[in-house]
Design an enzyme around this catalytic site. Structure first.
Site, mmCIF file in Angstrom:
data_model
loop_
_atom_site.group_PDB
_atom_site.id
_atom_site.type_symbol
_atom_site.label_atom_id
_atom_site.label_comp_id
_atom_site.label_asym_id
_atom_site.label_seq_id
_atom_site.Cartn_x
_atom_site.Cartn_y
_atom_site.Cartn_z
ATOM 1 N N ARG A 15 0.812 -1.225 0.000
ATOM 2 C CA ARG A 15 0.000 0.000 0.000
ATOM 3 C C ARG A 15 0.847 1.278 0.000
ATOM 4 O O ARG A 15 0.318 2.363 -0.130
ATOM 5 C CB ARG A 15 -0.954 -0.007 1.201
ATOM 6 C CG ARG A 15 -2.173 -0.885 0.973
ATOM 7 C CD ARG A 15 -3.021 -0.990 2.222
ATOM 8 N NE ARG A 15 -2.442 -1.913 3.189
ATOM 9 C CZ ARG A 15 -2.868 -2.032 4.445
ATOM 10 N NH1 ARG A 15 -3.835 -1.258 4.891
ATOM 11 N NH2 ARG A 15 -2.296 -2.901 5.257
ATOM 12 N N LYS A 22 8.811 -1.025 2.846
ATOM 13 C CA LYS A 22 8.041 -0.274 3.845
ATOM 14 C C LYS A 22 8.863 0.137 5.057
ATOM 15 O O LYS A 22 8.808 1.285 5.494
ATOM 16 C CB LYS A 22 6.820 -1.088 4.293
ATOM 17 C CG LYS A 22 6.089 -0.442 5.444
ATOM 18 C CD LYS A 22 4.650 -0.854 5.536
ATOM 19 C CE LYS A 22 4.454 -2.115 6.315
ATOM 20 N NZ LYS A 22 3.027 -2.332 6.627
#
Ligand code: UD1
Ligand code: CA
Length: 471
Positions: A15, A22
């Site tokens: 995402r 991340k």
């Protein structure tokens, strides 16, 4: 009891829509994972294991300076499976603490209770009361009020979905027991994963105590999954750091408009105007004033010094009662003694400037040793670079450098010397004398200013001027 910390960092972070894994996304200028490692180190563990998977090489090289051990989770088969990868190297008599690479605001004091429980033999889980617990595992309690299981959102029934006490994911347990409970995990859930959370049910079945500790600060367990959450966490972090400074005695023009990216310490009655960016190790002693839009990097500024708007101070030591800026740039390896004035559009690099000296306007001082009570006039330059080498300039006490002087290094200006304005100084100037270079001033009698030419005449003039001469 010895502590082993396991940090889960194998997830991909889809995402984020980013090429950067991340856990390397920056919070206050440092990777998320760096913050978690920092917290883990504050607990003085015997080992820190980072379970990595996606972007492994990149993550390892970004954090290669950290004293952690890397454990590969080749396939992401769930949080329980991830912890299991590290368990092979953790002795039974250690306490294990599980943290997350994408939960960066967790602080060591909030983990002490959890560790105490685990050291007493319990499985201890950190929980959080949320208004909206959507997506989180829910803490299910039995009739006696004790935790009996953690049920993931997707696997929860309607009653369980109403529970607002959520699993933060952070837990601690005695290593030997955790290993047994992990070995008992199955994949009987909608995601077909080995859930770390299922060790709770395992512990209960085996008759062990499960302690839950509710965190008072829900921000500490916020996870970062996308750029919106990253910005939220950044704002919280900024707010926390700002509050620390205010508690230490700093007045902030606006706590929402300061960025603290590192270890910043302030004395009493420090005043910081808006948009300050403080990076690395920064010390501001009592009464220091920082104007709007300043950037201070790894520097120490002593009491009473004032930095005016739009100035940058980078790897410098500044003594008491100096005045810097507006629009000044103090570059690395600079030392300013007390009562020095560095004015607008002045750049100082790798120089030491003695007490009470002034460089007030539009100057460059590089690789220079400047004594005390020196005045460097507007637009003066230490010409320290010959295209290949950097050379030093020495300006002794009480020297006066006239405006627009070029000091061609290596060169020494003696104590009390005066340099006439506009001089180009290539040889040492003796103490206490006036030294200057002068081109003779001439006046051209009858000269007139050019008149404005039409387009064709102008083109012809340019052609004539720029055509190379025929050989
Ligand atoms: C997990 C918890 C949930 C809790 C929530 C808090 C489980 C099963 N669920 O859910 O109860 O409320 O965190 O945020 O533990 N990871 C690995 N390897 C894997 C899987 C995950 O390293 O195989 C890492 C991920 O990178 C991530 C963390 O573990 O940092 C959590 O995994 P994630 O899949 O996000 O768990 P959640 O579904 O959020
Ligand atoms: Ca998550």
């Amino acid at each position: 009891m010895q502590l082993s910390v396991v940090i889960l960092a194998a997830g991909q972070g889809k995402r984020m829509n980013s090429d950067l894994p991340k856990v390397l996304q920056p919070l206050a200028g440092q990777p998320l994972l760096q913050h978690v490692i920092h917290t883990a180190r504050a607990l003085a563990p015997a080992h820190i294991y980072v379970v990595y998977g996606h972007g492994g090489a990149q993550v390892q090289s970004a954090l290669s300076h950290e004293p952690v051990e890397w454990v590969l989770q080749a396939e992401q088969l769930g949080t329980g499976h991830a912890v299991m990868q590290a368990m092979c190297v953790i002795p039974d008599d250690h306490t294990v603490l599980v943290l997350y690479g994408d939960v960066p605001l967790i602080r060591a004091p909030s983990l002490q209770g959890l560790l105490a429980s685990a050291e007493a033999g319990a499985l201890a889980v950190l929980t959080v009361e949320l208004d909206d617990a959507a997506g989180y595992g829910r803490i299910v309690r039995g009739a006696d009020g004790r935790v009996s299981a953690i049920v993931e959102h997707r696997d929860a029934n309607a009653d369980q979905l109403r529970i607002r006490e959520a699993n933060s994911g952070v837990l601690a347990a005695p290593a030997g027991r955790l290993r047994e409970w992990l070995l008992g995990l199955g994949r009987n859930n909608t995601q077909r994963e080995y859930f770390l959370t299922d060790v709770v049910a395992g512990a209960v079945t085996a008759g062990y105590c499960v302690d839950s500790i509710k965190t008072a600060r829900s921000s500490e367990v916020l996870g970062v999954n996308d750029k919106i959450q990253l910005a939220q966490v950044e704002a919280l972090y900024r707010r926390e750091r700002a509050e620390e400074l205010m508690l230490a005695g700093a007045t902030l023009a606006d706590p929402a408009r300061i960025d603290i990216r590192g270890d910043v310490q302030v004395g009493r009655d420090v005043y910081i105007d808006i948009n300050a960016v403080l990076i690395g190790t920064v010390r501001l002693a009592a009464g220091v004033k920082i104007g709007p839009n300043c950037m201070i990097i790894n520097s120490q500024i002593e009491a009473g010094t004032e930095v005016f708007a739009n100035s940058i101070i980078d790897h410098a030591v500044v003594a008491e009662n100096c005045r810097i800026g507006p629009f000044a740039r103090v570059r690395p390896d600079t030392v300013l003694h007390h009562d020095v004035h560095i004015g607008n559009f002045v750049e100082i690099k790798g120089s030491e400037i003695g007490a009470g000296s002034k460089v007030n306007h539009l100057s460059y001082v590089g690789d220079a040793q400047v004594g005390s009570s020196v005045n460097v006039g507007a637009g003066s330059v230490t010409c320290n670079y010959d295209g290949h080498n950097k050379w030093p300039t020495i300006i002794e006490d009480r020297a006066f450098i006239g405006s627009g002087s070029m000091l061609v290094a290596p060169v020494r200006i003696g104590a009390g010397a005066t340099i006439g304005a506009g001089s180009t100084i290539t040889h040492n100037a003796p103490d206490a004398e006036l030294t200057l270079t002068r081109a003779k001033q001439t006046t051209v009698a009858g000269w007139t200013r050019p008149e404005k030419q039409n387009v064709d005449a102008k083109a012809a003039t340019i052609d004539a001027a720029l055509t190379p001469p025929k050989k």
